[in-house]
Design a protein around this motif. Sequence first.
Motif, PDB file in Angstrom:
ATOM      1  N   GLU A  34       0.824  -1.263  -0.124  1.00  0.00           N
ATOM      2  CA  GLU A  34      -0.132  -0.210   0.107  1.00  0.00           C
ATOM      3  C   GLU A  34       0.891   1.278   0.134  1.00  0.00           C
ATOM      4  O   GLU A  34       1.838   1.370   0.906  1.00  0.00           O
ATOM      5  CB  GLU A  34      -0.722   0.156   1.134  1.00  0.00           C
ATOM      6  CG  GLU A  34      -2.188   0.985   1.284  1.00  0.00           C
ATOM      7  CD  GLU A  34      -3.116   0.676   0.295  1.00  0.00           C
ATOM      8  OE1 GLU A  34      -3.357   1.373  -0.438  1.00  0.00           O
ATOM      9  OE2 GLU A  34      -3.520  -0.646  -0.052  1.00  0.00           O
ATOM     10  N   VAL A  35       0.671   2.073  -0.937  1.00  0.00           N
ATOM     11  CA  VAL A  35       1.514   3.397  -1.028  1.00  0.00           C
ATOM     12  C   VAL A  35       0.919   4.558  -0.615  1.00  0.00           C
ATOM     13  O   VAL A  35      -0.415   4.768  -1.188  1.00  0.00           O
ATOM     14  CB  VAL A  35       1.889   3.671  -2.355  1.00  0.00           C
ATOM     15  CG1 VAL A  35       3.076   4.470  -2.578  1.00  0.00           C
ATOM     16  CG2 VAL A  35       2.654   2.363  -3.126  1.00  0.00           C
ATOM     17  N   ILE A  37       0.919   8.723  -0.100  1.00  0.00           N
ATOM     18  CA  ILE A  37       1.844   9.695  -0.344  1.00  0.00           C
ATOM     19  C   ILE A  37       1.166  11.038   0.351  1.00  0.00           C
ATOM     20  O   ILE A  37      -0.001  10.929   0.838  1.00  0.00           O
ATOM     21  CB  ILE A  37       2.156  10.104  -1.585  1.00  0.00           C
ATOM     22  CG1 ILE A  37       0.711  10.305  -2.672  1.00  0.00           C
ATOM     23  CG2 ILE A  37       3.033   9.064  -2.404  1.00  0.00           C
ATOM     24  CD1 ILE A  37       1.072  10.812  -4.075  1.00  0.00           C
ATOM     25  N   GLY A  38       1.761  12.311   0.021  1.00  0.00           N
ATOM     26  CA  GLY A  38       1.007  13.275   0.407  1.00  0.00           C
ATOM     27  C   GLY A  38       1.902  13.825   1.661  1.00  0.00           C
ATOM     28  O   GLY A  38       1.577  15.014   2.165  1.00  0.00           O
ATOM     29  N   HIS A  41       2.960  17.474   0.590  1.00  0.00           N
ATOM     30  CA  HIS A  41       2.087  18.151  -0.403  1.00  0.00           C
ATOM     31  C   HIS A  41       2.205  19.716   0.069  1.00  0.00           C
ATOM     32  O   HIS A  41       1.876  20.015   1.069  1.00  0.00           O
ATOM     33  CB  HIS A  41       0.667  17.768  -0.235  1.00  0.00           C
ATOM     34  CG  HIS A  41      -0.329  18.407  -1.060  1.00  0.00           C
ATOM     35  ND1 HIS A  41      -1.545  18.924  -0.740  1.00  0.00           N
ATOM     36  CD2 HIS A  41      -0.199  18.603  -2.460  1.00  0.00           C
ATOM     37  CE1 HIS A  41      -2.115  19.322  -1.875  1.00  0.00           C
ATOM     38  NE2 HIS A  41      -1.453  19.173  -2.788  1.00  0.00           N
ATOM     39  N   VAL A 208       1.394  -0.450 -19.768  1.00  0.00           N
ATOM     40  CA  VAL A 208       0.411   0.439 -20.562  1.00  0.00           C
ATOM     41  C   VAL A 208      -0.806   0.725 -19.391  1.00  0.00           C
ATOM     42  O   VAL A 208      -1.351   1.673 -19.605  1.00  0.00           O
ATOM     43  CB  VAL A 208       0.026  -0.143 -21.765  1.00  0.00           C
ATOM     44  CG1 VAL A 208      -1.234   0.188 -22.529  1.00  0.00           C
ATOM     45  CG2 VAL A 208       1.063  -0.442 -22.648  1.00  0.00           C
ATOM     46  N   ASP A 209      -1.235  -0.531 -18.864  1.00  0.00           N
ATOM     47  CA  ASP A 209      -2.372  -0.403 -17.910  1.00  0.00           C
ATOM     48  C   ASP A 209      -2.201   0.757 -16.787  1.00  0.00           C
ATOM     49  O   ASP A 209      -3.042   1.596 -16.592  1.00  0.00           O
ATOM     50  CB  ASP A 209      -2.635  -1.670 -17.314  1.00  0.00           C
ATOM     51  CG  ASP A 209      -4.099  -1.643 -16.887  1.00  0.00           C
ATOM     52  OD1 ASP A 209      -4.774  -0.655 -17.263  1.00  0.00           O
ATOM     53  OD2 ASP A 209      -4.311  -2.530 -15.917  1.00  0.00           O
ATOM     54  N   TYR A 210      -0.826   0.841 -16.228  1.00  0.00           N
ATOM     55  CA  TYR A 210      -0.649   1.983 -15.228  1.00  0.00           C
ATOM     56  C   TYR A 210      -0.271   3.048 -16.031  1.00  0.00           C
ATOM     57  O   TYR A 210       0.140   4.190 -14.915  1.00  0.00           O
ATOM     58  CB  TYR A 210       0.243   1.287 -14.255  1.00  0.00           C
ATOM     59  CG  TYR A 210      -0.095   0.261 -13.257  1.00  0.00           C
ATOM     60  CD1 TYR A 210      -0.787   0.630 -12.045  1.00  0.00           C
ATOM     61  CD2 TYR A 210      -0.108  -1.124 -13.318  1.00  0.00           C
ATOM     62  CE1 TYR A 210      -1.182  -0.196 -11.150  1.00  0.00           C
ATOM     63  CE2 TYR A 210      -0.422  -1.886 -12.436  1.00  0.00           C
ATOM     64  CZ  TYR A 210      -1.109  -1.675 -11.340  1.00  0.00           C
ATOM     65  OH  TYR A 210      -1.487  -2.426 -10.496  1.00  0.00           O
ATOM     66  N   CYS A 211      -0.079   3.186 -17.191  1.00  0.00           N
ATOM     67  CA  CYS A 211       0.237   4.304 -17.807  1.00  0.00           C
ATOM     68  C   CYS A 211       1.902   4.890 -17.200  1.00  0.00           C
ATOM     69  O   CYS A 211       1.983   5.916 -16.870  1.00  0.00           O
ATOM     70  CB  CYS A 211      -0.660   5.673 -17.572  1.00  0.00           C
ATOM     71  SG  CYS A 211      -2.350   5.399 -17.916  1.00  0.00           S
ATOM     72  N   ARG A 321       1.962  17.422 -13.435  1.00  0.00           N
ATOM     73  CA  ARG A 321       1.871  15.839 -13.399  1.00  0.00           C
ATOM     74  C   ARG A 321       3.279  15.517 -13.349  1.00  0.00           C
ATOM     75  O   ARG A 321       4.131  15.749 -14.210  1.00  0.00           O
ATOM     76  CB  ARG A 321       1.085  15.384 -14.542  1.00  0.00           C
ATOM     77  CG  ARG A 321       0.592  13.972 -14.295  1.00  0.00           C
ATOM     78  CD  ARG A 321       1.763  12.892 -14.499  1.00  0.00           C
ATOM     79  NE  ARG A 321       2.775  13.065 -15.429  1.00  0.00           N
ATOM     80  CZ  ARG A 321       2.393  12.841 -16.608  1.00  0.00           C
ATOM     81  NH1 ARG A 321       1.243  11.920 -16.983  1.00  0.00           N
ATOM     82  NH2 ARG A 321       3.124  12.957 -17.535  1.00  0.00           N
ATOM     83  N   PHE A 325       4.192  10.364  -9.955  1.00  0.00           N
ATOM     84  CA  PHE A 325       2.790  10.305  -9.955  1.00  0.00           C
ATOM     85  C   PHE A 325       2.075   8.881 -10.591  1.00  0.00           C
ATOM     86  O   PHE A 325       1.221   8.153 -10.047  1.00  0.00           O
ATOM     87  CB  PHE A 325       2.342  11.210 -10.011  1.00  0.00           C
ATOM     88  CG  PHE A 325       0.781  11.413  -9.700  1.00  0.00           C
ATOM     89  CD1 PHE A 325       0.392  12.076  -8.508  1.00  0.00           C
ATOM     90  CD2 PHE A 325      -0.498  11.131 -10.557  1.00  0.00           C
ATOM     91  CE1 PHE A 325      -0.924  12.092  -7.930  1.00  0.00           C
ATOM     92  CE2 PHE A 325      -1.763  11.333 -10.299  1.00  0.00           C
ATOM     93  CZ  PHE A 325      -1.863  11.660  -8.856  1.00  0.00           C
ATOM     94  N   MET A 326       2.691   8.778 -11.608  1.00  0.00           N
ATOM     95  CA  MET A 326       2.174   7.477 -12.384  1.00  0.00           C
ATOM     96  C   MET A 326       2.969   6.375 -12.275  1.00  0.00           C
ATOM     97  O   MET A 326       2.453   5.326 -12.427  1.00  0.00           O
ATOM     98  CB  MET A 326       2.227   7.966 -14.066  1.00  0.00           C
ATOM     99  CG  MET A 326       1.563   8.981 -14.410  1.00  0.00           C
ATOM    100  SD  MET A 326      -0.086   9.183 -13.778  1.00  0.00           S
ATOM    101  CE  MET A 326      -0.907   8.814 -15.207  1.00  0.00           C
ATOM    102  N   LEU A 328       4.471   5.305  -9.263  1.00  0.00           N
ATOM    103  CA  LEU A 328       4.625   4.780  -7.961  1.00  0.00           C
ATOM    104  C   LEU A 328       3.689   3.776  -7.896  1.00  0.00           C
ATOM    105  O   LEU A 328       3.733   2.571  -7.465  1.00  0.00           O
ATOM    106  CB  LEU A 328       4.189   5.838  -6.990  1.00  0.00           C
ATOM    107  CG  LEU A 328       5.537   6.334  -6.265  1.00  0.00           C
ATOM    108  CD1 LEU A 328       5.051   7.497  -5.120  1.00  0.00           C
ATOM    109  CD2 LEU A 328       6.178   5.287  -5.456  1.00  0.00           C
ATOM    110  N   PRO A 329       2.332   3.866  -8.340  1.00  0.00           N
ATOM    111  CA  PRO A 329       1.140   2.797  -8.361  1.00  0.00           C
ATOM    112  C   PRO A 329       1.485   1.387  -9.053  1.00  0.00           C
ATOM    113  O   PRO A 329       1.174   0.578  -8.743  1.00  0.00           O
ATOM    114  CB  PRO A 329       0.175   3.434  -9.369  1.00  0.00           C
ATOM    115  CG  PRO A 329       0.265   4.879  -9.264  1.00  0.00           C
ATOM    116  CD  PRO A 329       1.615   5.070  -9.110  1.00  0.00           C
TER     117      PRO A 329
END
Lengths: 394, 119
Positions: A34-35, A37-38, A41, A208-211, A321, A325-326, A328-329
């Motif tokens: 589980e990631v 962040i914030g 911020h 590709v799915d997670y961009c 962006r 951000f893309m 880490l997931p």
Amino acid sequence: MQKSVISIGPYHPLQEEPELFMLTVEGETVVDIEVSIGYNHRGIEKLSERCNFDQSTFVIERICGICSTSHPFAYTRAVEDIIPVEVPERARYIRTIIAEGERIHSHLLWYGLAGHFLGYNTVYMWMWKLREEILDVMEILSGNRNNYAMFKPGGVRRDINSDDIPLALKKIDAIIPTLDRLKKAILDDPVLHARLKGIGILTKEEAVDYCALGPTSRASGVARDVRKDAPYGAYDRVDWDMIVTESCDVWGKAVVRLLEMYESIKIVKTCLQNLPGGEIDLNIKSIPPGEGIGAHEAPRGETFHYVRSDGTNRPARHKVRASTFMNLPTLKATVPGSSISDATIILAAIDPCYCCTERMAVRSREGKKLYGGQELIRLSQEKTKKIKREMGIK
Amino acid sequence: MPMAGYIFNDLEARFHIASGLDARTHLEILYHFSIENINLLISLRVKLYKENPKVSSLTPVFKGADWIEREIHELLGIDFDGRPDLKRLLLADEWPEGVYPLRQDYQEWDKNAIRDRGV
């Protein structure tokens, strides 16, 4: 079997970007991640709406210390997209030189830390020593080691002095033999092959799915690089190759970064040698109402900025962006299934500015501490030693 | 959502990000896609009423939309239909519910906070 939860992070005194990773482990194997962040911020998007278009360039330069050029590069392109204008030829070259120099030192930084996590402290020392040389080159060219403050909408803020170019070129040439030696040492090392191959698999479909972006996706065979796909700056005036590997693992990401440094050196050298004359700035006076989009391939992946202007001197909306951000997931796909000693390097492989990887702590369900941060790095380093022993290497 | 699915799956576009914004009279979300081989950037614009803004989620189509939907939800208060949970991503735990910092009518809820250093 009893499941334990490992928390990694969120704060570390050495690095920027605090993040918290909660690893659920069964014995040695990670079953879920589980990631969160914030923790850092700062509301820069909101802050940018209160600055005028020139001030925003400085504010967003401070989003990240390592890739301090990537955000201004994307932002200035977005503002130029609103008007729209083409920046002068010399400014395009200068922007490219600064951006690529930054890529080299960012990748060297990653290699140093990755070496440390794996127990290769020699790699760590050498890479960071090399990085100093690159920072010296950046200082010669821009006056600053980091946070170059070279960008402004419509061009660049300062010119590169032509007297400095021979010295910068000499310094870059001096780096190449050392880098060659390190490249050979890394690519030929059987222990590194055994340690990095086949761990942290991110398949092409998942990428590709997670961009996913940047080296993270290019190591999974997704041949996408905004410098090639939609050339800007001087990237279409210089001959260079996009590095793509198909191995999908941590090794692939390491190879992509290693070879990208060579491409960046090639780009910086060609740009410095062929630096055209002329204006460096368009002196833009006002920004008309409209919307603009700008992208730049940062060391960690593409940064993307959306700016909306309502005709005043401030952006009405500024969306940032960043690439992590893309990326880490994607850990949700890469970490489960691996062992705790591999998790350190898989988390580090996307280059998230490592902050937390050193600050892991393993706790049992009752909250009993099993391992501290130092022990986890030790676990990772011991695995490398074990592989070395099995191979009969001292 | 079918449109975004078509762009992502059939045209093999890349999803960059979604930008949410408050345009005073309404809320907007722009979904940015790009198709590299023909060098085309597509931005899908969705306009929403300020009362009870709701739009269908893109997370079932591709996982890359997960985090940005959570971000837009907490910063602008837009709800996304048909996705598992919209838990907090960026804002602090003590941030009150129903206060959305990127709305134009946002008021400082904590009078003692030092946030604006007067840039």
